[in-house]
Design a protein around this motif. Structure first.
Motif, PDB file in Angstrom:
ATOM      1  N   SER A  70      81.486 153.966 -56.802  1.00  0.00           N
ATOM      2  CA  SER A  70      81.355 155.217 -55.841  1.00  0.00           C
ATOM      3  C   SER A  70      80.213 155.609 -55.581  1.00  0.00           C
ATOM      4  O   SER A  70      79.523 156.657 -54.208  1.00  0.00           O
ATOM      5  CB  SER A  70      82.467 156.187 -55.629  1.00  0.00           C
ATOM      6  OG  SER A  70      82.512 156.515 -56.454  1.00  0.00           O
ATOM      7  N   ARG A 101      87.869 163.528 -41.493  1.00  0.00           N
ATOM      8  CA  ARG A 101      88.346 162.334 -42.592  1.00  0.00           C
ATOM      9  C   ARG A 101      87.462 161.485 -42.583  1.00  0.00           C
ATOM     10  O   ARG A 101      86.788 161.092 -42.108  1.00  0.00           O
ATOM     11  CB  ARG A 101      90.073 161.837 -41.363  1.00  0.00           C
ATOM     12  CG  ARG A 101      90.316 162.759 -40.780  1.00  0.00           C
ATOM     13  CD  ARG A 101      91.646 161.818 -39.860  1.00  0.00           C
ATOM     14  NE  ARG A 101      92.761 163.016 -39.342  1.00  0.00           N
ATOM     15  CZ  ARG A 101      93.899 162.441 -40.381  1.00  0.00           C
ATOM     16  NH1 ARG A 101      93.774 162.144 -41.861  1.00  0.00           N
ATOM     17  NH2 ARG A 101      95.279 163.488 -40.039  1.00  0.00           N
ATOM     18  N   ALA A 136      88.080 152.853 -52.946  1.00  0.00           N
ATOM     19  CA  ALA A 136      88.557 154.155 -51.864  1.00  0.00           C
ATOM     20  C   ALA A 136      88.901 154.777 -53.393  1.00  0.00           C
ATOM     21  O   ALA A 136      88.804 155.943 -53.101  1.00  0.00           O
ATOM     22  CB  ALA A 136      89.567 153.292 -50.820  1.00  0.00           C
ATOM     23  N   LYS A 137      90.261 154.423 -54.232  1.00  0.00           N
ATOM     24  CA  LYS A 137      90.192 155.474 -55.121  1.00  0.00           C
ATOM     25  C   LYS A 137      88.519 156.293 -55.815  1.00  0.00           C
ATOM     26  O   LYS A 137      88.630 157.287 -55.741  1.00  0.00           O
ATOM     27  CB  LYS A 137      90.986 154.738 -55.756  1.00  0.00           C
ATOM     28  CG  LYS A 137      92.315 154.292 -55.109  1.00  0.00           C
ATOM     29  CD  LYS A 137      93.420 153.704 -56.413  1.00  0.00           C
ATOM     30  CE  LYS A 137      94.909 153.626 -55.694  1.00  0.00           C
ATOM     31  NZ  LYS A 137      95.779 152.421 -56.890  1.00  0.00           N
ATOM     32  N   GLU A 140      87.481 158.965 -53.236  1.00  0.00           N
ATOM     33  CA  GLU A 140      87.627 159.973 -53.115  1.00  0.00           C
ATOM     34  C   GLU A 140      87.441 160.624 -54.509  1.00  0.00           C
ATOM     35  O   GLU A 140      87.220 161.786 -54.432  1.00  0.00           O
ATOM     36  CB  GLU A 140      89.438 159.215 -53.328  1.00  0.00           C
ATOM     37  CG  GLU A 140      89.814 161.322 -53.215  1.00  0.00           C
ATOM     38  CD  GLU A 140      91.520 161.491 -53.106  1.00  0.00           C
ATOM     39  OE1 GLU A 140      92.524 161.932 -52.947  1.00  0.00           O
ATOM     40  OE2 GLU A 140      91.601 159.287 -53.670  1.00  0.00           O
ATOM     41  N   GLN A 141      87.054 159.855 -55.672  1.00  0.00           N
ATOM     42  CA  GLN A 141      87.443 160.773 -56.752  1.00  0.00           C
ATOM     43  C   GLN A 141      85.502 161.161 -56.740  1.00  0.00           C
ATOM     44  O   GLN A 141      85.453 162.891 -57.301  1.00  0.00           O
ATOM     45  CB  GLN A 141      86.979 160.484 -58.100  1.00  0.00           C
ATOM     46  CG  GLN A 141      88.751 159.740 -58.026  1.00  0.00           C
ATOM     47  CD  GLN A 141      89.131 161.271 -58.612  1.00  0.00           C
ATOM     48  OE1 GLN A 141      89.484 162.180 -59.478  1.00  0.00           O
ATOM     49  NE2 GLN A 141      90.700 161.183 -57.858  1.00  0.00           N
ATOM     50  N   LYS A 144      85.201 164.107 -54.101  1.00  0.00           N
ATOM     51  CA  LYS A 144      85.863 165.870 -54.795  1.00  0.00           C
ATOM     52  C   LYS A 144      84.485 165.882 -55.507  1.00  0.00           C
ATOM     53  O   LYS A 144      84.427 167.719 -55.270  1.00  0.00           O
ATOM     54  CB  LYS A 144      86.797 165.774 -55.699  1.00  0.00           C
ATOM     55  CG  LYS A 144      88.553 165.086 -54.707  1.00  0.00           C
ATOM     56  CD  LYS A 144      89.105 165.045 -56.229  1.00  0.00           C
ATOM     57  CE  LYS A 144      90.811 164.310 -55.148  1.00  0.00           C
ATOM     58  NZ  LYS A 144      91.740 164.111 -56.435  1.00  0.00           N
ATOM     59  N   THR A 152      90.183 163.467 -46.014  1.00  0.00           N
ATOM     60  CA  THR A 152      90.958 162.551 -46.720  1.00  0.00           C
ATOM     61  C   THR A 152      90.042 161.272 -46.958  1.00  0.00           C
ATOM     62  O   THR A 152      88.671 161.023 -46.388  1.00  0.00           O
ATOM     63  CB  THR A 152      92.126 162.813 -45.675  1.00  0.00           C
ATOM     64  OG1 THR A 152      91.362 162.050 -44.512  1.00  0.00           O
ATOM     65  CG2 THR A 152      93.058 163.686 -45.846  1.00  0.00           C
ATOM     66  N   ILE A 153      90.473 160.354 -47.445  1.00  0.00           N
ATOM     67  CA  ILE A 153      90.238 159.039 -47.473  1.00  0.00           C
ATOM     68  C   ILE A 153      91.158 157.977 -46.545  1.00  0.00           C
ATOM     69  O   ILE A 153      92.048 158.184 -47.848  1.00  0.00           O
ATOM     70  CB  ILE A 153      89.499 158.643 -49.113  1.00  0.00           C
ATOM     71  CG1 ILE A 153      88.866 159.458 -49.525  1.00  0.00           C
ATOM     72  CG2 ILE A 153      89.122 157.282 -48.483  1.00  0.00           C
ATOM     73  CD1 ILE A 153      87.557 159.095 -48.693  1.00  0.00           C
ATOM     74  N   ASP A 154      90.885 157.718 -45.902  1.00  0.00           N
ATOM     75  CA  ASP A 154      91.489 156.502 -44.964  1.00  0.00           C
ATOM     76  C   ASP A 154      91.032 155.297 -44.547  1.00  0.00           C
ATOM     77  O   ASP A 154      90.109 155.027 -44.275  1.00  0.00           O
ATOM     78  CB  ASP A 154      91.314 157.075 -43.655  1.00  0.00           C
ATOM     79  CG  ASP A 154      92.429 158.521 -43.498  1.00  0.00           C
ATOM     80  OD1 ASP A 154      93.615 158.172 -43.711  1.00  0.00           O
ATOM     81  OD2 ASP A 154      91.874 158.960 -43.492  1.00  0.00           O
TER      82      ASP A 154
END
Length: 274
Positions: A70, A101, A136-137, A140-141, A144, A152-154
């Motif tokens: 990431s 988003r 994606a995960k 997101e981390q 943060k 949100t992650i879409d």
């Protein structure tokens, strides 16, 4: 308690605007106002592309072309994240609650790369999906740690799966779209050169580039149609260059079918007048 209106938010967004060809429209005002009145938030969206290594498409394990690191995300490159953070800070100081988003455009190769240049025979699509999900995960981390507000992650591919209908291809025959297609052909050619998104993969022919561009415009038009329906109160923070052209691409089908136009704002410096 004094009722919060959308006026100050529009003033701040206008002050952050980096595009000479944009001004706050009634659509932006209406969309932000709807978001504020219905949810109490100002809902924004931004696209990001998953990092790839195109050379690995030629390897024995081509699904590894999708990177899961990431730190390679393009959301932070070019000061994009920092600019959004500054905008959100000012909106929060004015007692708004902005939300974001982050939409991962994860269908590019499936939609307009492989149909023209071919899908690697050894590509394990199940493993490729797992790698996209892992990215994606991981994203997101990571976000943060730099983005302290609600986001949100879409994955776009997961949104598209929620629709049962099949969209009709847009018409690309207008003179303005033909001009945009010419610009995009140059963009695609550059993507296969050194430091380009598809660096390391054999360059396509001119005819292949034209077909890739046609399918790319179709893909963006489909995405704009789906996102406009799925996120009716979202205002896009455009960050893909050429900025204005990318917004036009997303709204091609919306305009041709009289659907909701996705409004966009431009707090990121524009490198192109397109």
């Amino acid at each position: 308690m004094e009722k919060i209106t959308i006026t100050n938010a529009l003033d701040t967004i206008t002050r952050f605007n980096q595009s000479e060809d944009w001004q706050a429209t009634a659509l932006v005002e209406q969309t932000l106002g709807n978001s504020l009145s219905l949810t109490g938030n100002l809902e924004f969206g931004v696209f990001t592309c998953p990092p790839i290594n195109a050379r690995l498409l030629l390897s024995d394990s081509p699904e590894r072309y999708i990177l899961t690191d990431s730190t390679q995300n393009n959301f932070e490159k070019g000061g994009i994240a920092n600019r959004i953070i500054k905008l959100f800070k000012e909106l929060i100081e004015q007692r708004y609650n902005p939300t974001l988003r982050v939409i991962i455009g994860d269908t590019d190769e499936i939609d307009y790369f492989f149909p023209v240049l071919g899908q690697p025979a050894r590509l394990n699509l199940e493993v490729a999906e797992e790698r996209k999900d892992q990215y994606a995960k991981n994203l997101e981390q990571r976000l943060k740690t730099i983005f302290p507000w609600t986001f949100t992650i879409d994955r776009y591919s997961q949104i598209d799966l929620l629709f049962d209908d099949q969209l009709s291809p847009p018409s690309l025959e207008s003179s303005s779209l033909q001009k945009d297609l010419k610009v995009e052909q140059g963009q695609i050619a550059m993507a296969f050169r050194e430091a380009g998104y598809y660096e390391g993969y054999p360059s396509p022919t001119s005819d292949e580039i034209k077909e890739i561009c046609r399918l790319k415009f179709q893909t963006y038009a489909y995405q704009g149609c789906r996102l406009g329906e799925f996120f009716p109160n979202m205002t896009l923070i455009q960050n893909e260059f050429p900025l204005l052209m990318r917004t036009r691409m997303l709204n091609i089908l919306n305009q041709q079918t009289n659907q909701r136009i996705i409004p966009a704002i431009y707090p990121i410096a524009d490198r192109s007048k397109r």
